[in-house]
Design a protein around this motif. Structure first.
Motif, PDB file in Angstrom:
ATOM      1  N   ILE A  50       0.930  -1.229   0.090  1.00 58.00           N
ATOM      2  CA  ILE A  50       0.057   0.002  -0.039  1.00 58.00           C
ATOM      3  C   ILE A  50       1.065   1.037  -0.104  1.00 58.00           C
ATOM      4  O   ILE A  50       2.000   1.364   0.734  1.00 58.00           O
ATOM      5  N   LEU A  51       0.479   2.046  -1.023  1.00 54.85           N
ATOM      6  CA  LEU A  51       1.505   3.502  -1.007  1.00 54.85           C
ATOM      7  C   LEU A  51       0.002   4.466  -0.930  1.00 54.85           C
ATOM      8  O   LEU A  51      -0.803   4.314  -1.931  1.00 54.85           O
ATOM      9  N   ASN A  52      -0.018   5.435  -0.116  1.00 56.82           N
ATOM     10  CA  ASN A  52      -0.866   6.519   0.024  1.00 56.82           C
ATOM     11  C   ASN A  52      -2.314   6.083  -0.037  1.00 56.82           C
ATOM     12  O   ASN A  52      -3.257   6.316  -0.608  1.00 56.82           O
ATOM     13  N   LYS A  53      -2.529   4.791   0.826  1.00 55.71           N
ATOM     14  CA  LYS A  53      -3.834   3.936   1.071  1.00 55.71           C
ATOM     15  C   LYS A  53      -4.214   3.430  -0.281  1.00 55.71           C
ATOM     16  O   LYS A  53      -5.473   3.248  -0.398  1.00 55.71           O
ATOM     17  N   THR A  54      -3.499   3.041  -1.073  1.00 61.43           N
ATOM     18  CA  THR A  54      -3.796   2.548  -2.315  1.00 61.43           C
ATOM     19  C   THR A  54      -2.931   1.318  -2.830  1.00 61.43           C
ATOM     20  O   THR A  54      -1.841   1.351  -2.731  1.00 61.43           O
ATOM     21  N   THR A  55      -3.792   0.372  -3.118  1.00 67.49           N
ATOM     22  CA  THR A  55      -3.151  -0.913  -3.790  1.00 67.49           C
ATOM     23  C   THR A  55      -2.523  -0.793  -5.150  1.00 67.49           C
ATOM     24  O   THR A  55      -2.581   0.394  -5.973  1.00 67.49           O
ATOM     25  N   ILE A  56      -1.397  -1.609  -5.632  1.00 63.37           N
ATOM     26  CA  ILE A  56      -1.061  -1.470  -6.811  1.00 63.37           C
ATOM     27  C   ILE A  56      -2.063  -1.527  -8.144  1.00 63.37           C
ATOM     28  O   ILE A  56      -2.100  -0.766  -8.839  1.00 63.37           O
ATOM     29  N   ALA A  57      -2.938  -2.483  -7.706  1.00 62.22           N
ATOM     30  CA  ALA A  57      -4.003  -2.635  -8.908  1.00 62.22           C
ATOM     31  C   ALA A  57      -4.669  -1.112  -8.999  1.00 62.22           C
ATOM     32  O   ALA A  57      -5.001  -0.888 -10.186  1.00 62.22           O
ATOM     33  N   LYS A  58      -5.144  -0.455  -7.893  1.00 61.72           N
ATOM     34  CA  LYS A  58      -5.741   0.786  -7.913  1.00 61.72           C
ATOM     35  C   LYS A  58      -5.121   1.706  -8.474  1.00 61.72           C
ATOM     36  O   LYS A  58      -5.459   2.571  -9.211  1.00 61.72           O
ATOM     37  N   ALA A  59      -3.980   1.956  -8.069  1.00 64.04           N
ATOM     38  CA  ALA A  59      -2.801   2.789  -8.632  1.00 64.04           C
ATOM     39  C   ALA A  59      -2.836   2.802 -10.134  1.00 64.04           C
ATOM     40  O   ALA A  59      -2.868   3.483 -10.903  1.00 64.04           O
ATOM     41  N   VAL A  60      -2.788   1.454 -10.554  1.00 61.89           N
ATOM     42  CA  VAL A  60      -2.524   1.390 -12.251  1.00 61.89           C
ATOM     43  C   VAL A  60      -3.788   1.520 -12.955  1.00 61.89           C
ATOM     44  O   VAL A  60      -3.778   2.203 -13.933  1.00 61.89           O
ATOM     45  N   GLY A  61      -5.116   1.275 -12.275  1.00 68.00           N
ATOM     46  CA  GLY A  61      -6.236   1.418 -12.932  1.00 68.00           C
ATOM     47  C   GLY A  61      -6.633   2.834 -12.877  1.00 68.00           C
ATOM     48  O   GLY A  61      -7.090   3.551 -13.899  1.00 68.00           O
ATOM     49  N   ASP A  62      -6.442   3.485 -11.747  1.00 67.72           N
ATOM     50  CA  ASP A  62      -6.736   4.895 -11.775  1.00 67.72           C
ATOM     51  C   ASP A  62      -5.785   5.608 -12.814  1.00 67.72           C
ATOM     52  O   ASP A  62      -6.257   6.597 -13.387  1.00 67.72           O
ATOM     53  N   TRP A  63      -4.494   5.171 -12.954  1.00 69.18           N
ATOM     54  CA  TRP A  63      -3.697   6.004 -14.009  1.00 69.18           C
ATOM     55  C   TRP A  63      -4.367   5.583 -15.609  1.00 69.18           C
ATOM     56  O   TRP A  63      -4.196   6.384 -16.351  1.00 69.18           O
ATOM     57  N   VAL A  64      -4.497   4.104 -15.738  1.00 68.04           N
ATOM     58  CA  VAL A  64      -4.842   3.749 -17.334  1.00 68.04           C
ATOM     59  C   VAL A  64      -6.265   4.862 -17.566  1.00 68.04           C
ATOM     60  O   VAL A  64      -6.590   5.240 -18.367  1.00 68.04           O
ATOM     61  N   TYR A  65      -7.238   4.775 -16.679  1.00 68.23           N
ATOM     62  CA  TYR A  65      -8.538   5.239 -16.750  1.00 68.23           C
ATOM     63  C   TYR A  65      -8.660   6.774 -16.472  1.00 68.23           C
ATOM     64  O   TYR A  65      -9.492   7.432 -16.569  1.00 68.23           O
ATOM     65  N   ASP A  66      -7.439   7.164 -16.265  1.00 61.17           N
ATOM     66  CA  ASP A  66      -7.181   8.768 -16.025  1.00 61.17           C
ATOM     67  C   ASP A  66      -8.044   9.326 -14.985  1.00 61.17           C
ATOM     68  O   ASP A  66      -8.527  10.821 -14.953  1.00 61.17           O
ATOM     69  N   ARG A  67      -8.420   8.530 -13.821  1.00 67.08           N
ATOM     70  CA  ARG A  67      -8.873   9.066 -12.762  1.00 67.08           C
ATOM     71  C   ARG A  67      -7.859   9.968 -11.806  1.00 67.08           C
ATOM     72  O   ARG A  67      -8.352  10.757 -11.211  1.00 67.08           O
ATOM     73  N   THR A  68      -6.712   9.540 -11.797  1.00 65.57           N
ATOM     74  CA  THR A  68      -5.725  10.044 -10.827  1.00 65.57           C
ATOM     75  C   THR A  68      -4.352   9.615 -11.507  1.00 65.57           C
ATOM     76  O   THR A  68      -4.095   8.550 -12.071  1.00 65.57           O
ATOM     77  N   LEU A  69      -3.554  10.735 -11.612  1.00 69.27           N
ATOM     78  CA  LEU A  69      -2.110  10.244 -11.819  1.00 69.27           C
ATOM     79  C   LEU A  69      -1.398   9.810 -10.646  1.00 69.27           C
ATOM     80  O   LEU A  69      -0.957  10.918  -9.946  1.00 69.27           O
ATOM     81  N   PHE A  70      -0.973   8.680 -10.600  1.00 75.70           N
ATOM     82  CA  PHE A  70      -0.671   8.187  -9.375  1.00 75.70           C
ATOM     83  C   PHE A  70       1.171   8.248  -9.449  1.00 75.70           C
ATOM     84  O   PHE A  70       1.790   7.623 -10.286  1.00 75.70           O
TER      85      PHE A  70
END
Length: 307
Positions: free
Chosen positions: A261-281
């Protein structure tokens, strides 16, 4: 070589295990060439009957996938771990060029950011090794021209000299204490003839304070190389402080209770947020042993080497 592989983690088709990519078309390209799909030698080795033609394998696979429908893709991610992570970097822009102009194309490099550094004896072991790989496979002509126009082909096998020029959005996922790199780049057998690093390499908890100091210095050098790529509004980053190698193809490290976990975020969520342009992790972990979510995976001889 096993004939069938289980698709898990980023390749899983189960929503509860892979919420952002479970319903994508997923293809795993088996690694078979020893040069991250950059080799292209016409002659066949007469002694071994080996063909050093990884770049041709890559092109053939891409042509087949395009014919099967990838030419109409609206979203595409080129990912890989270890040697595959390096391949994702090396082929990132050329992969983007194969797909439609309006497609959302991105690249994910997992444990592929191999560092150009000296080993514990002071030798430039990995630089010499990569030079031999590039020479044996005839890789020079297939490495990014943006790099080979400035540096030798051997240097352009290191991501730190290539990634800055990549135009396609790139996500770098890596352990700052990558277990393969610690074992094979920082303290390879040639630099450790008496096996003083063996226990430490098997489990970071076994490391002596002097060895930990060397590993902390390795981390700082690794971070300097990553940060040295410069700022980018499209480059994602998840650099944890776990002692592990490859984190997208194992369910526990990708998206489960044992995921780092980094910044309360799993690897899967970090990558998903980046791919879908939800958040630039873009997060870099604090030094070992600060992160209690790290479950350090012991590197074993069965793990696939990156090259």
């Amino acid at each position: 070589m096993v004939e069938k592989l289980a698709f898990s983690a980023i390749l899983s088709n189960k929503k509860q295990y892979n919420p952002d990519f479970y319903n994508w078309n997923r293809v795993k390209v088996r690694y078979c060439d020893g040069s991250s799909f950059t080799g292209d030698v016409q002659a066949v080795n007469p002694a071994t009957n080996l063909h050093f033609r990884g770049a041709r394998v890559w092109l053939a696979v891409m042509q087949e996938l395009l014919a099967k429908g990838m030419r109409n893709a609206e979203n595409a991610v080129l990912s890989g771990c270890s040697a595959g992570g390096l391949a994702s970097l090396m082929h990132c822009d050329s992969f983007r060029a194969l797909l439609p102009m309006g497609a959302n194309v991105k690249c994910l490099s997992d444990a592929g950011f191999f560092l150009n550094t000296r080993d514990v004896s002071g030798a430039q072991y990995i630089r010499s090794y990569f030079k031999d790989v590039v020479s044996l496979h005839g890789s020079a002509k297939n490495l990014p021209r943006s790099c080979t126009s400035r540096l030798t082909p051997a240097m352009c096998f290191f991501p730190q000299y290539v990634a800055r020029q990549i135009r396609t959005p790139l996500f770098i996922l890596n352990a700052a204490y990558d277990s393969w790199q610690i074992k094979n780049i920082l303290a390879p057998r040639a630099a450790d003839p008496y096996g003083k690093w063996q226990s430490c390499q098997l489990d970071i908890k076994n490391c002596h304070p002097s060895q930990l100091k060397v590993m902390q210095d390795f981390r700082l050098e690794f971070l300097s190389a990553v940060i040295g790529l410069g700022r980018s509004s499209s480059r994602g980053m998840f650099i944890d402080s776990c002692y592990t190698h490859c984190q997208t193809e194992t369910q526990t490290s990708w998206f489960w209770q044992d995921s780092p976990i980094l910044n309360k975020t799993t690897i899967a969520k970090a990558v998903g947020d980046w791919v879908y342009d939800r958040t630039l992790f873009q997060k870099i972990d604090c030094p070992y042993p600060c992160n209690p979510t790290c479950h350090h995976r012991v590197f074993t001889p069965q793990d696939a080497p990156p090259i």
